[in-house]
Design an enzyme around this catalytic site. Structure first.
Site, short mmCIF file in Angstrom:
data_model
loop_
_atom_site.label_atom_id
_atom_site.label_comp_id
_atom_site.label_asym_id
_atom_site.label_seq_id
_atom_site.Cartn_x
_atom_site.Cartn_y
_atom_site.Cartn_z
CB CYS A 43 -14.83 54.65 47.87
SG CYS A 43 -13.78 54.81 46.67
NE ARG A 70 -17.47 57.59 46.91
CZ ARG A 70 -18.46 56.93 46.60
NH1 ARG A 70 -19.69 56.92 47.55
NH2 ARG A 70 -18.46 55.65 45.92
#
Length: 189
Positions: free
Chosen positions: A13, A19
């Site tokens: 990410c 994430r």
């Protein structure tokens, strides 16, 4: 398969704090030791931990990010990976820009989940394979073969970036990650 090479999965990410570490921790908690999972960022906040809001969601789902420290993605990491799961289409493009040869093993996490979910029943038998590395080695090309079935339709394959946003943004991001992983993990079991 004693001494076999591990299967390397890299999640990517932007900052490598929300994430991709969440996806890494969830995969690591559910895959066997034949698979190594790591994460990195395209513009990593190197050394930073996972924010509390994401760490709590990961922990509640059985993942562990307590000793996590963000790191920058490098061409060497990309070359080493058997599968790169980008958290957005932009991250995927960045990975392929760094290492063009990685194009056939780089997908967004949600894209892989979507593709796996349309593999015809009976095409893939995980019970015939010795471990998760062998299962992924066979599953990913089958998923890539599903791309033409999905062509020409709009897809939202991005996981929303929750960083610095509300608790509901973290929950939405986490739910997109888990819903992307669910068909993949179900296919492997």
């Amino acid at each position: 398969m004693v001494g076999a090479m591990p299967y390397n999965v890299l999640t990517v990410c932007t900052g490598n704090i929300c994430r991709s570490p969440a996806a890494e921790a969830l995969l690591r908690s559910r895959l066997d030791d034949s698979v190594r999972v790591a994460s990195a960022g395209t513009g990593a906040l190197v050394g930073h931990p996972v924010p509390d809001r994401m760490a709590e969601l990961v922990s509640a789902a059985g993942g562990d990010v307590t000793r996590f420290a963000a790191r920058q993605a490098t061409p060497a990491m990309i070359q080493e990976a058997d599968l790169i799961l980008a958290l957005t289409v932009r991250h995927r493009a960045w990975v392929v820009d760094q290492v063009p040869a990685a194009v056939r093993r780089t997908l967004t996490l949600r894209e892989l989940g979507r593709l796996v979910s349309t593999i015809p029943p009976g095409t893939f038998d995980p019970s015939a394979l010795p471990d998760d590395a062998a299962r992924l080695t066979e599953l990913v090309p089958l998923a890539l073969g599903e791309r033409r079935r999905h062509a020409g339709r709009p897809h939202d394959d991005d996981v929303v970036d929750p960083y610095g946003r509300s608790g509901s943004a973290y929950r939405a991001s986490f739910e997109q990650i888990t819903s992307g992983l669910t068909p993949i993990l179900r296919a492997l079991s």
